[in-house]
Design an enzyme around this catalytic site. Structure first.
Site, PDB file in Angstrom:
ATOM      1  CD  GLN A   1      -2.675   1.199   2.544  1.00  0.00           C
ATOM      2  OE1 GLN A   1      -2.323   1.944   3.444  1.00  0.00           O
ATOM      3  NE2 GLN A   1      -3.724   0.406   2.650  1.00  0.00           N
ATOM      4  CB  THR A   2       2.444   3.221  -1.978  1.00  0.00           C
ATOM      5  OG1 THR A   2       3.265   4.394  -2.060  1.00  0.00           O
ATOM      6  CG2 THR A   2       1.865   2.934  -3.364  1.00  0.00           C
ATOM      7  NE  ARG A   3       1.718  10.828   1.326  1.00  0.00           N
ATOM      8  CZ  ARG A   3       2.923  10.868   1.865  1.00  0.00           C
ATOM      9  NH1 ARG A   3       3.424   9.815   2.460  1.00  0.00           N
ATOM     10  NH2 ARG A   3       3.637  11.976   1.802  1.00  0.00           N
ATOM     11  CG  ASN A   4       5.068   8.356  -1.681  1.00  0.00           C
ATOM     12  OD1 ASN A   4       4.727   9.534  -1.647  1.00  0.00           O
ATOM     13  ND2 ASN A   4       5.603   7.736  -0.643  1.00  0.00           N
TER      14      ASN A   4
ATOM     15  CG  MET B   1      14.609  -1.929  -1.067  1.00  0.00           C
ATOM     16  SD  MET B   1      15.611  -3.409  -1.224  1.00  0.00           S
ATOM     17  CE  MET B   1      15.837  -3.475  -2.996  1.00  0.00           C
TER      18      MET B   1
END
Length: 320
Positions: free
Chosen positions: A169-172, A279
């Protein structure tokens, strides 16, 4: 004829997730007992794990004008088109401690945090608790084929014969490092990948979801054939760090706080955290590696979501 409350964008999102089951077992906006329990213990009053308050805020004028008392029935309307979305049957109306909610839920009382600023400046002083009777979910006319309810998504996994799923899940916007991270996670667990980006209210200054979805669609083609699937989540971000099981609040939370919280409750949640070190990019070899596998002294570059947004805006080089 019922009186009505016109919902905010956050309310719209919360109501949709209540109706479609994303916020299960909630059947409405939290009453005082559930709200207080969640703030203090990360559990509903019946003991079920639930980390974030889901509340409907109103002003004192609203309480008086709409006669909001236990047992009242009020229509909830979409501010965008005035459509009736649901009817709430009021359980209770209560006040709350803003500072306590900020500290307990968001981890600070610093107005530099976007959700704390929102809570301080825009949330009204009363919460209304009560179950909702759905009329319809908010309308969406963009990327309709990528919007799934939990039931639809489980059915899709079954159709594809996916037995184990790693969700990201991401907002970017996504770039190669996140593709690399998710592919490694899937291979480690012999699983498929669900890319589950947020397309509701996000942090001011973030890339709009129309642009981001085009990026997600482009990067999905870079996954091994049949490994990944893209599904959008209409969630209003709270930026609550580990409580939101996300690391969006980089400057307010540690990089592994969310991991530790999920690990603590994994048996109850029936979710296994797939741990990975951060990373980082190696300019000398033009590749990404986990930070704990990089020899000392080797030059690295952190291409974070913030750094990616900066490079997109300025036209700076973005490594493949």
């Amino acid at each position: 004829m019922l009186k009505d409350i016109v919902l905010t964008e956050v309310d719209n999102s919360d109501l949709e997730l209540i109706i479609n089951g994303d916020f299960s077992p909630l059947e409405g906006f939290m009453n005082e007992a559930d709200y207080t329990s969640v703030v203090n213990t990360l559990r509903l009053s019946d003991g079920t794990i639930f980390a974030m308050p889901v509340t409907l805020d109103v002003s004192s004028a609203d309480v008086e004008r709409l006669s909001i008392v236990p047992g009242a029935r009020i229509t909830l309307r979409d501010a965008r088109d005035d459509e009736a979305l649901a009817i709430i049957t009021v359980n209770d109306v209560y006040t709350y401690d803003r500072v306590k909610e900020c500290i307990q839920v968001l981890g600070a009382d610093d107005p530099a945090h976007p959700s704390i600023a929102y809570l301080r400046n825009r949330i009204k002083p009363f919460y209304v608790g009560g179950n909702v009777q759905a009329i319809q979910v908010p309308s969406h006319f963009d990327y309709v084929a990528l919007r799934y309810t939990p039931t639809e998504l489980r059915a899709h996994f079954k159709k594809l014969a996916w037995r184990r799923v790693v969700a990201f899940q991401t907002r970017n916007s996504m770039h190669h490092v996140r593709r690399e991270l998710t592919v490694r996670a899937a291979r480690q667990r012999q699983a498929n990948v669900l890319i589950h980006p947020i397309v509701g209210l996000i942090k001011p200054g973030d890339v709009n979801h129309y642009t981001r979805v085009r990026v997600y669609e482009a990067i999905m083609a870079k996954y091994p054939n049949g490994m990944g699937h893209l599904a959008l989540l209409y969630l209003a971000m709270r930026m609550a760090g580990p409580r939101e099981v996300n690391s969006q609040g980089k400057y307010f939370y540690g990089p592994y706080d969310a991991r530790e919280l999920v690990e603590k409750y994994k048996d109850e949640l029936h979710i296994e955290m797939v741990p990975f070190q951060q990373m980082t990019y190696l300019p000398s070899t033009n590749e990404y590696q986990p930070v704990d596998e990089i020899p000392a002294g080797l030059q690295t570059l952190d291409i974070s979501g913030t750094e990616l947004r900066r490079r997109l805006k300025t036209g700076a080089h973005i490594p493949d």
